[in-house]
Motif scaffolding. Sequence first.
Motif, PDB file in Angstrom:
ATOM      1  N   VAL A 197       0.823  -1.205   0.000  1.00  9.62           N
ATOM      2  CA  VAL A 197       0.000   0.000   0.000  1.00  9.62           C
ATOM      3  C   VAL A 197       0.858   1.256   0.000  1.00  9.62           C
ATOM      4  O   VAL A 197       0.567   2.224  -0.705  1.00  9.62           O
ATOM      5  N   ALA A 198       1.925   1.260   0.804  1.00  5.66           N
ATOM      6  CA  ALA A 198       2.761   2.459   0.902  1.00  5.66           C
ATOM      7  C   ALA A 198       4.126   2.090   1.447  1.00  5.66           C
ATOM      8  O   ALA A 198       4.276   1.121   2.207  1.00  5.66           O
ATOM      9  N   ASN A 199       5.127   2.880   1.089  1.00  6.82           N
ATOM     10  CA  ASN A 199       6.481   2.696   1.613  1.00  6.82           C
ATOM     11  C   ASN A 199       6.658   3.453   2.921  1.00  6.82           C
ATOM     12  O   ASN A 199       7.766   3.877   3.255  1.00  6.82           O
ATOM     13  N   HIS A 200       5.580   3.643   3.633  1.00  3.61           N
ATOM     14  CA  HIS A 200       5.578   4.225   4.979  1.00  3.61           C
ATOM     15  C   HIS A 200       4.433   3.559   5.742  1.00  3.61           C
ATOM     16  O   HIS A 200       3.630   2.806   5.153  1.00  3.61           O
ATOM     17  N   ASP A 201       4.333   3.808   7.026  1.00  7.49           N
ATOM     18  CA  ASP A 201       3.286   3.155   7.812  1.00  7.49           C
ATOM     19  C   ASP A 201       2.278   4.126   8.413  1.00  7.49           C
ATOM     20  O   ASP A 201       1.610   3.820   9.406  1.00  7.49           O
ATOM     21  N   ASP A 202       2.131   5.299   7.809  1.00  4.45           N
ATOM     22  CA  ASP A 202       1.204   6.305   8.314  1.00  4.45           C
ATOM     23  C   ASP A 202      -0.003   6.411   7.382  1.00  4.45           C
ATOM     24  O   ASP A 202       0.079   7.045   6.312  1.00  4.45           O
ATOM     25  N   PRO A 203      -1.149   5.829   7.749  1.00  6.22           N
ATOM     26  CA  PRO A 203      -2.312   5.863   6.854  1.00  6.22           C
ATOM     27  C   PRO A 203      -2.844   7.262   6.598  1.00  6.22           C
ATOM     28  O   PRO A 203      -3.510   7.495   5.590  1.00  6.22           O
ATOM     29  N   THR A 204      -2.561   8.215   7.483  1.00  7.71           N
ATOM     30  CA  THR A 204      -3.055   9.580   7.262  1.00  7.71           C
ATOM     31  C   THR A 204      -2.351  10.260   6.102  1.00  7.71           C
ATOM     32  O   THR A 204      -2.815  11.294   5.616  1.00  7.71           O
ATOM     33  N   ARG A 205      -1.233   9.704   5.657  1.00  4.04           N
ATOM     34  CA  ARG A 205      -0.537  10.258   4.498  1.00  4.04           C
ATOM     35  C   ARG A 205      -1.150   9.781   3.185  1.00  4.04           C
ATOM     36  O   ARG A 205      -0.799  10.290   2.122  1.00  4.04           O
ATOM     37  N   LEU A 206      -2.064   8.806   3.256  1.00  4.91           N
ATOM     38  CA  LEU A 206      -2.766   8.373   2.059  1.00  4.91           C
ATOM     39  C   LEU A 206      -3.847   9.391   1.714  1.00  4.91           C
ATOM     40  O   LEU A 206      -4.409  10.046   2.597  1.00  4.91           O
ATOM     41  N   VAL A 207      -4.147   9.513   0.416  1.00  2.00           N
ATOM     42  CA  VAL A 207      -5.212  10.418   0.005  1.00  2.00           C
ATOM     43  C   VAL A 207      -6.503  10.008   0.709  1.00  2.00           C
ATOM     44  O   VAL A 207      -6.720   8.823   1.005  1.00  2.00           O
ATOM     45  N   ALA A 208      -7.357  10.979   1.001  1.00  2.66           N
ATOM     46  CA  ALA A 208      -8.516  10.733   1.860  1.00  2.66           C
ATOM     47  C   ALA A 208      -9.413   9.608   1.374  1.00  2.66           C
ATOM     48  O   ALA A 208      -9.965   8.843   2.179  1.00  2.66           O
ATOM     49  N   ASP A 209      -9.596   9.459   0.051  1.00  2.00           N
ATOM     50  CA  ASP A 209     -10.501   8.425  -0.456  1.00  2.00           C
ATOM     51  C   ASP A 209      -9.781   7.134  -0.837  1.00  2.00           C
ATOM     52  O   ASP A 209     -10.343   6.286  -1.536  1.00  2.00           O
ATOM     53  N   HIS A 210      -8.537   6.973  -0.361  1.00  2.00           N
ATOM     54  CA  HIS A 210      -7.799   5.738  -0.656  1.00  2.00           C
ATOM     55  C   HIS A 210      -8.530   4.555  -0.023  1.00  2.00           C
ATOM     56  O   HIS A 210      -8.924   4.608   1.146  1.00  2.00           O
ATOM     57  N   PRO A 211      -8.734   3.468  -0.759  1.00  2.00           N
ATOM     58  CA  PRO A 211      -9.435   2.314  -0.193  1.00  2.00           C
ATOM     59  C   PRO A 211      -8.813   1.782   1.100  1.00  2.00           C
ATOM     60  O   PRO A 211      -9.533   1.317   1.985  1.00  2.00           O
ATOM     61  N   ALA A 212      -7.487   1.874   1.218  1.00  2.00           N
ATOM     62  CA  ALA A 212      -6.840   1.391   2.435  1.00  2.00           C
ATOM     63  C   ALA A 212      -7.103   2.311   3.617  1.00  2.00           C
ATOM     64  O   ALA A 212      -6.982   1.896   4.780  1.00  2.00           O
TER      65      ALA A 212
END
Length: 679
Positions: free
Chosen positions: A171-186
Amino acid sequence: MTTYRAGSTCRPVTIGRIAAAAIVLVLTALTGAVAPVPAAGAAAATPAGGTAGTLAACPTDPATPKRQLRAMWIASVANIDWPSRTGLSVSAQQAEFRAWLDLAVQKNMNAVVVQVRPTADAFWPSPHEPWSQWLTGTQGGDPGYDPLAFMVSEAHARDIEFHAWFNPYRVANHDDPTRLVADHPARQNPGWRFAYGGKLYYNPGIPAVREFIEGAVMDAVTRYDLDGVHLDDYFYPYPVSGETIADASTYAQYGGGFGNIHDWRRNNVNLLVKELDQRIHTAKSWVRFGVSPFGIWRNAATDPLGSRTSGMQSYDAIYADTRLWIKQGWVDYVAPQIYWHIGYAVADYKVLTAWWAETVKDTGVQLLVGQAAYRAGAAGQDAAWQQPGELTAHLSYNRQHPEVAGDIFFSAKDVRADRIGAVSQMVADHYSRPALIPAHGTAAAPPSPSITSAVRTGGGVSLSWQRGGSSSPTSYAVYRVGGAQTTDPCFFADGRNLLRTVRGTSFTDATAAATGTYTYYVTAMDRPHHESAPSAGQVVAATGPFSVVVDNADAGFTAGSGWGTSSFSAQRHGADYRFADPVAASDPAWFRAQIPSAGSYRIEVWYPANAGYNSATPFIVAAGGGNQVINVDQRAGGGQWRVLGTFTLSAGTYNVVGVSRWTSTGGYVIADAVRITKT
């Protein structure tokens, strides 16, 4: 700073994101004439022009195989290869990608494997996932065009296969879900993900996650003209010391019927592979599905079915039961990353190649070998990788195993870098001629085309043809034989007479000499690469004085490792040109040609000009009375043929014109093309 996980995927990872203990763990775990055969069940593995019995008696050259997949990985994650950085303009991104395809053509490659879903994102307008951050620098940022549609179109224009590369779970090369775009399925479905080793992953054990991933992949399959779907080696995460995958509750919910969590995890990945295989071929039967796993399945000390190696086992570490996928026929090809040198005690290239060849034997699954171009000549690599011949030795060994249907090189930037000349040597030894892609499936070959026109023009010999009957071939292969010939099936037994494959009904042979008489043939191929019988031969007679053009991309050109390659200038001849800094040594780039007879020849040179190039580039002419040097101001007069003079040349095949680096003036010296004409 980036490094490569020793002996594993060799994809870049950030040091700051991986604990030192994890690196130690993996380092501890991981302490050289037959053309490839098509897939089992393919429509008669008989080359064009004759029966299998006839062709069996034809002499063939193992250095010019008839069929061989030749590809390079073009990685998008972290802007490894393409785009080179985020935020480039549309035109800049497209120019960069065209340059990668032109490099593939120059190296006689016939496929690219391009990463289009690197981190649960998309290089196309996906209804499932956001635009990739590696395009614009912002996840969800619209790049202003459809990169996947563009890339497929450009690849097919060059008759290069396009295999779309998907990373399934990352999903991401980091572990902070808040850095994902707001509507990201994850982000919208927090229960679908877990953090591990400083990264975010989708949980493979959740059926809804598997369905979602398959849907994201199938959106690209159904909407774009892909030739292949390609998964890399990232399934469950590579082990990190001191960390545990947070899926115990998922196992409790979905793991009924499995005696342990490890078998359950393997089954989760098995289901993804099996279901993707079924869905891809239901939608488009011709699209090939392949996986590029870690190079070791299991070691023989653990499992008697394993290889004589002692490295990390992907079956146990990342839950990839690749051997099962092969035996069940859930993949069309497998491309294990055999990123170790010949003789490496832990994981010998020869041992692993032989193991994989034996594993795919009689299964119908094609074996491609993942080759570590990134290691060749790179700082910090083992001594074996500092030898220019290591890569070429791998392909020479492959000839001992007819199950090997080709190679994929990681990655594109390393193919272009050509450190210590390792790639150039490999290309000279193994890719001197084009090759057809190995056939797959059971469809009948299309009818023969017919050549309708073959005429000499200022640019060579121009050919046109028409398809046979009502067929709709995908591409055509053009062959050329010296002299006026009666058709012989052996002309088509290997690739020595193959000029090019094209997705059209015309082609100009720019390499045809005015003094040469040639016979041309054309064959037709369907989407799975079954080849028709050849057309009737078309003879083109010699005319005019001898004249030959040698471009820097031709086999007659050689240059040392100090010479770079560029396609920057629009004044270039062909796809690119070579450049080098001046040094107090000759180190010439040479243009080699076959001079038919002793006599006077006019020699012309072509180069792109630039105000920053050298004002006194030394051109060396190997004249009959001894070498002559002519200095050329490459700051001006570019993009056209420039006469060096008329010289007396001896007959024979030799280095006729060289470009030396030994000049006291500043600026790059350029080697692009030469033309030699008898006067």
